[in-house]
Scaffold this active site. Structure first.
Site, PDB file in Angstrom:
ATOM      1  N   SER A 119     -63.210  61.374 -48.763  1.00  0.00           N
ATOM      2  CA  SER A 119     -63.995  60.515 -49.656  1.00  0.00           C
ATOM      3  C   SER A 119     -64.876  61.343 -50.577  1.00  0.00           C
ATOM      4  O   SER A 119     -65.537  60.807 -51.457  1.00  0.00           O
ATOM      5  CB  SER A 119     -64.876  59.569 -48.829  1.00  0.00           C
ATOM      6  OG  SER A 119     -65.705  60.318 -47.963  1.00  0.00           O
ATOM      7  N   HIS A 140     -57.424  57.996 -50.841  1.00  0.00           N
ATOM      8  CA  HIS A 140     -58.685  57.556 -50.238  1.00  0.00           C
ATOM      9  C   HIS A 140     -58.628  56.065 -49.920  1.00  0.00           C
ATOM     10  O   HIS A 140     -58.761  55.228 -50.804  1.00  0.00           O
ATOM     11  CB  HIS A 140     -59.850  57.882 -51.200  1.00  0.00           C
ATOM     12  CG  HIS A 140     -61.189  57.485 -50.669  1.00  0.00           C
ATOM     13  ND1 HIS A 140     -62.247  57.142 -51.477  1.00  0.00           N
ATOM     14  CD2 HIS A 140     -61.647  57.364 -49.393  1.00  0.00           C
ATOM     15  CE1 HIS A 140     -63.291  56.831 -50.727  1.00  0.00           C
ATOM     16  NE2 HIS A 140     -62.950  56.959 -49.466  1.00  0.00           N
ATOM     17  N   GLU A 152     -57.800  54.745 -53.577  1.00  0.00           N
ATOM     18  CA  GLU A 152     -57.970  55.646 -54.719  1.00  0.00           C
ATOM     19  C   GLU A 152     -56.938  56.759 -54.591  1.00  0.00           C
ATOM     20  O   GLU A 152     -56.904  57.463 -53.577  1.00  0.00           O
ATOM     21  CB  GLU A 152     -59.378  56.268 -54.721  1.00  0.00           C
ATOM     22  CG  GLU A 152     -60.478  55.334 -55.168  1.00  0.00           C
ATOM     23  CD  GLU A 152     -61.844  56.006 -55.201  1.00  0.00           C
ATOM     24  OE1 GLU A 152     -62.587  55.759 -56.161  1.00  0.00           O
ATOM     25  OE2 GLU A 152     -62.186  56.771 -54.268  1.00  0.00           O
ATOM     26  N   ASN A 190     -67.347  55.776 -54.958  1.00  0.00           N
ATOM     27  CA  ASN A 190     -68.575  56.342 -54.388  1.00  0.00           C
ATOM     28  C   ASN A 190     -69.488  56.941 -55.450  1.00  0.00           C
ATOM     29  O   ASN A 190     -70.701  56.970 -55.282  1.00  0.00           O
ATOM     30  CB  ASN A 190     -68.237  57.377 -53.317  1.00  0.00           C
ATOM     31  CG  ASN A 190     -67.717  56.719 -52.050  1.00  0.00           C
ATOM     32  OD1 ASN A 190     -67.979  55.549 -51.809  1.00  0.00           O
ATOM     33  ND2 ASN A 190     -66.971  57.449 -51.251  1.00  0.00           N
TER      34      ASN A 190
END
Length: 282
Positions: A119, A140, A152, A190
């Site tokens: 991540s 991800h 992702e 994120n």
């Protein structure tokens, strides 16, 4: 190259979730971990998760049996040789991931694609530890994997179009909605999410509103299912702080400065749900 078998390194939360998503979609899985106890726990977690889907009438008992039959648990890396794609889902530790990737790279056939479910770690950097940077990609998944639609797909500097397209096709076969992302700190989700959480801590520390009102505001005003402070408690305040520190270091931009209140709470050991106390008490 269509992928028939997926190898997964790590039987923890992410690894067993990915295994479940693959098996339910009819894809063979080899799930490897270093200890048999970890493998058994991962398989038990998948079984329990499928039972909950049966209760909700989203799955039949026959489909559960069929899915579990497609997952082979193992403590031997050699068993990954049957896979066309190997997904590394070990703990988010740079040195550990590099060690695992070098080990499997030496063992796998040259055409096998390797993906990392990181991540935060640079895909280009991880790919460079292998002899197949063109056949290396970030994949991800989001927690809980069986429920969350997003994956992702992170392209390293040398990831080939063929690798990207093969992995995208698999993600869609798993019923996921992949987005394609360039390699950069935090990727997309994120990169936006954690600074928003950090900003919520600034708003709290400045006494602008209570934690409850900040979270209610974001839920009701932005249609978020959970407020940013409650989400921080769920993720772990230490994890949020570590991510902000990585952004500050890698971007060199003061807008990623971690909130002093967040730092204080982490220093005090109030990390959220896992310690029973964070912004809220559990």
């Amino acid at each position: 190259m269509a992928i028939q078998t997926v190898g997964i390194i790590g039987a923890g939360t992410m690894g067993n979730g990915i295994a479940q998503a693959c098996a339910v979609s009819g894809v063979n899985v080899v799930m490897v971990d270093i200890a048999q106890a970890a493998v058994d726990k991962g398989l038990a977690t998948v079984s329990g998760s499928l039972d909950r889907l049966i209760k909700k009438e989203k799955l039949t008992a026959e489909q559960k049996t069929a899915a579990l039959a497609l997952i082979k648990g193992s403590t031997n890396y050699e068993d990954l040789k049957s896979a066309q794609l190997v997904i590394e889902a070990a703990t988010e530790n740079h040195a550990l991931k590099l060690k695992i990737l070098k080990q499997v790279d030496d063992m796998l056939a040259p055409e096998v694609i390797i993906a990392s479910n990181t991540s935060s770690i640079s895909i280009t950097q991880l790919a460079a530890a292998t002899s197949r940077a063109d056949r290396f990609i970030g994949m991800h998944f989001f927690n809980p994997v069986p429920m969350m639609a997003l994956v992702e797909l992170i392209r390293g500097y040398l990831t080939s179009d063929a690798t990207h397209d093969t992995v995208k096709e698999l993600a869609e076969r798993l019923g996921k909605s992949p987005i394609t992302v360039k390699n950069a700190p935090g990727f997309v989700v994120n990169r936006i999410l954690v600074p928003m959480i950090n900003e919520a801590f600034f708003v709290l520390s400045e006494g602008i509103a209570t934690a409850e009102d900040i979270d209610a505001g974001m839920k009701l005003g932005c249609n978020q299912p959970i407020g940013p402070l409650a989400l921080a408690d769920m993720i772990g305040l230490d994890v949020c702080l570590a991510v902000m520190e990585v952004y500050l270091e890698q971007f060199g931009d003061s807008k990623y400065r971690p909130c002093p209140l967040l730092k204080e709470m982490v220093a005090a050991g109030q990390l959220g749900r896992k310690t029973g106390r964070g912004v809220y008490t559990y």
